[in-house]
Design a protein around this motif. Structure first.
Motif, PDB file in Angstrom:
ATOM      1  N   VAL A 154      19.206  76.550  42.817  1.00  0.00           N
ATOM      2  CA  VAL A 154      18.944  75.864  41.543  1.00  0.00           C
ATOM      3  C   VAL A 154      19.759  76.516  40.426  1.00  0.00           C
ATOM      4  CG1 VAL A 154      17.202  75.402  39.767  1.00  0.00           C
ATOM      5  CG2 VAL A 154      16.643  75.031  42.177  1.00  0.00           C
ATOM      6  N   MET A 155      19.768  77.843  40.373  1.00  0.00           N
ATOM      7  CA  MET A 155      20.527  78.525  39.322  1.00  0.00           C
ATOM      8  C   MET A 155      22.019  78.234  39.435  1.00  0.00           C
ATOM      9  SD  MET A 155      18.537  82.176  38.728  1.00  0.00           S
ATOM     10  CE  MET A 155      18.323  82.676  40.441  1.00  0.00           C
ATOM     11  N   LYS A 156      22.531  78.255  40.654  1.00  0.00           N
ATOM     12  CA  LYS A 156      23.955  77.947  40.853  1.00  0.00           C
ATOM     13  C   LYS A 156      24.271  76.511  40.434  1.00  0.00           C
ATOM     14  CE  LYS A 156      25.754  79.549  44.825  1.00  0.00           C
ATOM     15  NZ  LYS A 156      26.736  80.607  44.533  1.00  0.00           N
ATOM     16  N   ALA A 157      23.299  75.608  40.591  1.00  0.00           N
ATOM     17  CA  ALA A 157      23.518  74.203  40.235  1.00  0.00           C
ATOM     18  C   ALA A 157      23.506  73.967  38.728  1.00  0.00           C
ATOM     19  CB  ALA A 157      22.463  73.323  40.908  1.00  0.00           C
ATOM     20  N   VAL A 158      22.719  74.744  37.981  1.00  0.00           N
ATOM     21  CA  VAL A 158      22.585  74.485  36.539  1.00  0.00           C
ATOM     22  C   VAL A 158      23.527  75.333  35.690  1.00  0.00           C
ATOM     23  CG1 VAL A 158      20.184  73.810  36.861  1.00  0.00           C
ATOM     24  CG2 VAL A 158      20.691  76.160  36.158  1.00  0.00           C
ATOM     25  N   LEU A 217      18.569  78.672  29.113  1.00  0.00           N
ATOM     26  CA  LEU A 217      17.549  79.665  29.470  1.00  0.00           C
ATOM     27  C   LEU A 217      17.016  79.318  30.855  1.00  0.00           C
ATOM     28  CD1 LEU A 217      15.440  81.932  28.874  1.00  0.00           C
ATOM     29  CD2 LEU A 217      14.027  80.153  27.795  1.00  0.00           C
ATOM     30  N   ILE A 218      17.018  80.301  31.751  1.00  0.00           N
ATOM     31  CA  ILE A 218      16.428  80.149  33.075  1.00  0.00           C
ATOM     32  C   ILE A 218      15.238  81.092  33.171  1.00  0.00           C
ATOM     33  CG2 ILE A 218      16.762  80.399  35.560  1.00  0.00           C
ATOM     34  CD1 ILE A 218      19.762  79.849  35.084  1.00  0.00           C
ATOM     35  N   ILE A 219      14.084  80.542  33.537  1.00  0.00           N
ATOM     36  CA  ILE A 219      12.865  81.331  33.700  1.00  0.00           C
ATOM     37  C   ILE A 219      12.467  81.273  35.165  1.00  0.00           C
ATOM     38  CG2 ILE A 219      10.445  81.604  33.042  1.00  0.00           C
ATOM     39  CD1 ILE A 219      11.102  80.164  30.408  1.00  0.00           C
ATOM     40  N   ASN A 220      12.491  82.421  35.827  1.00  0.00           N
ATOM     41  CA  ASN A 220      12.079  82.493  37.229  1.00  0.00           C
ATOM     42  C   ASN A 220      10.632  82.956  37.313  1.00  0.00           C
ATOM     43  OD1 ASN A 220      14.560  81.699  38.357  1.00  0.00           O
ATOM     44  ND2 ASN A 220      15.371  83.776  38.179  1.00  0.00           N
ATOM     45  N   SER A 229      27.190  87.247  28.544  1.00  0.00           N
ATOM     46  CA  SER A 229      28.341  87.086  27.653  1.00  0.00           C
ATOM     47  C   SER A 229      28.691  85.625  27.403  1.00  0.00           C
ATOM     48  CB  SER A 229      29.559  87.809  28.233  1.00  0.00           C
ATOM     49  OG  SER A 229      29.962  87.202  29.454  1.00  0.00           O
ATOM     50  N   ILE A 230      28.167  84.699  28.232  1.00  0.00           N
ATOM     51  CA  ILE A 230      28.474  83.283  28.005  1.00  0.00           C
ATOM     52  C   ILE A 230      27.287  82.545  27.387  1.00  0.00           C
ATOM     53  CG2 ILE A 230      30.301  83.046  29.708  1.00  0.00           C
ATOM     54  CD1 ILE A 230      28.337  82.118  31.760  1.00  0.00           C
ATOM     55  N   GLY A 231      26.348  83.316  26.829  1.00  0.00           N
ATOM     56  CA  GLY A 231      25.274  82.717  26.039  1.00  0.00           C
ATOM     57  C   GLY A 231      24.072  82.236  26.821  1.00  0.00           C
ATOM     58  N   ILE A 232      23.958  82.624  28.096  1.00  0.00           N
ATOM     59  CA  ILE A 232      22.847  82.168  28.925  1.00  0.00           C
ATOM     60  C   ILE A 232      21.841  83.298  29.082  1.00  0.00           C
ATOM     61  CG2 ILE A 232      22.181  81.280  31.200  1.00  0.00           C
ATOM     62  CD1 ILE A 232      25.085  80.193  31.415  1.00  0.00           C
ATOM     63  N   GLN A 233      20.558  82.968  28.883  1.00  0.00           N
ATOM     64  CA  GLN A 233      19.482  83.941  29.016  1.00  0.00           C
ATOM     65  C   GLN A 233      18.716  83.688  30.313  1.00  0.00           C
ATOM     66  OE1 GLN A 233      18.826  86.441  27.054  1.00  0.00           O
ATOM     67  NE2 GLN A 233      19.508  85.986  24.970  1.00  0.00           N
TER      68      GLN A 233
END
Length: 267
Positions: A108-112, A123-126, A162-166
Motif C-alpha cells: 500500500v505504501m509503495k502504491a501511494v 501522511l501515512i499512518i500505520n 525530505s520530499i514532504g511526506i510524513q
C-alpha cells in the motif's frame, strides 16, 4: 479543501470508527473491504481491496485518485490476528498473517508514495499494536508482524521526510471490536504440552478484547495526528497498564520482564 483519506480495512472495527469520525469532521473518506458489496450500511464509500493482492491495491489507489484528484492521508489499518503455540501453527497461516499485517501495508505504501511525491505532501499512518513491542506467548506471529511494521515505519519515515511526506505508527492495545472473530486460532490439541496453558491464554485474550476500550479513542487519536503538522514517530493508545508495559520492557532486566509476562499469563 477537504483532505482525502484512504483507510484499508474500513468496513468494521477500528477502521470503521476512524472513517466515520473523519467523515463527520468533513474529510473525504474512502474505506476498503475485500467484499464491499456485502456491507450494507457504510456512511462513506467502500472500495474493493485485498492487501494480499498487489493488483487489487493499485486499482483501489488509482480509483481514489481518479475520483478525488489527490490523496492526503493513508491509514494502513487492515490486519488479522493469529494465536497458537509457534510449534503448532501451520506455516501457511504464518505466511498469510505476514501477507496481511506486514507485506500488505508495504505494498500500500509503495502504491501511494508516487502520488504523495507529486503532491510534495502526504501522511501515512500505520496501525500496529502494543503487542508489537514485545514477544507475547501464544501470540508470537502477531507480535512479530506488528513489530516488523513498526520498524519499517521508522526507516521509511527517514527516507521520505525530505520530499514532504510524513509517516507514523499508532499502536493500539485491546479494543472492543470483532477482531477475535476473524483471528486464526490454532486448535487446542488434546494431550499437547501446550494444551492447558494455551487454552487458558486463549480465554484470557478473548476476555481482554471483549472488555477493551471504545474504538472511538483510536479515531480521536488519528484525527489529532492528522491535525499535527509534525507528528511523532510512535503513538500508543489503550489502557494505562498496556502502555506502561512498554516502559517496563525498556527499564527492567530481560529475565525480570519475562517473569512478569509469564506471571500475567499464568505460565
Amino acid at each position: 479543501m477537504s483532505k482525502v483519506v484512504l483507510i484499508t480495512g474500513g468496513s468494521s472495527g477500528i477502521g470503521k470508527s476512524i472513517g466515520e469520525f473523519l467523515h463527520h469532521k468533513g474529510f473525504v473518506v474512502y474505506g476498503t473491504s475485500r467484499n464491499p458489496e456485502r456491507i450494507l450500511h457504510s456512511i462513506f464509500p467502500l472500495i474493493a481491496l485485498d492487501v494480499r493482492n498487489a493488483d487489487s491495491i493499485h486499482l483501489a489507489v488509482a480509483e481514489v485518485i481518479a475520483k478525488s484528484g489527490r490523496l492526503d492521508v493513508v491509514i494502513n489499518n487492515a490486519g488479522v490476528g493469529i494465536t497458537g503455540p509457534l510449534e503448532e501453527i501451520p506455516m501457511n497461516e504464518i505466511r498469510n498473517n505476514f501477507e496481511t499485517n506486514f507485506f500488505g501495508p508495504i505494498e500500500v505504501m509503495k502504491a501511494v508514495l508516487p502520488q504523495m511525491r507529486a503532491q510534495k505532501s502526504g501522511l501515512i499512518i500505520n496501525i500496529t499494536s502494543i503487542a508489537g513491542y514485545m514477544g507475547l506467548p501464544y501470540r508470537s506471529i502477531y507480535s512479530a508482524s506488528k513489530g516488523a511494521l513498526e520498524l519499517i515505519t521508522e526507516a521509511l519515515r527517514m527516507e521520505v521526510k525530505s520530499i514532504g511526506i510524513q509517516i507514523t505508527n499508532i499502536a493500539p492495545g485491546d479494543f472492543a471490536t470483532n477482531i477475535a472473530a476473524g483471528r486464526y486460532h490454532a486448535p487446542v490439541l488434546k494431550n499437547s504440552d501446550y494444551e492447558l496453558a494455551y487454552g487458558n491464554t486463549l480465554k484470557a485474550m478473548d476476555e481482554h478484547v471483549d472488555s477493551g476500550s471504545n474504538p472511538n479513542e483510536m479515531a480521536e487519536a488519528v484525527y489529532s495526528i492528522i491535525q499535527n503538522p509534525n507528528p511523532k514517530i510512535h503513538y500508543k493508545v489503550g489502557a494505562f497498564m498496556q502502555k506502561f508495559s512498554i516502559v517496563l520492557k525498556r527499564i527492567l532486566p530481560d529475565k525480570v520482564y519475562e517473569k512478569m509476562l509469564m506471571n500475567h499469563y499464568k505460565l
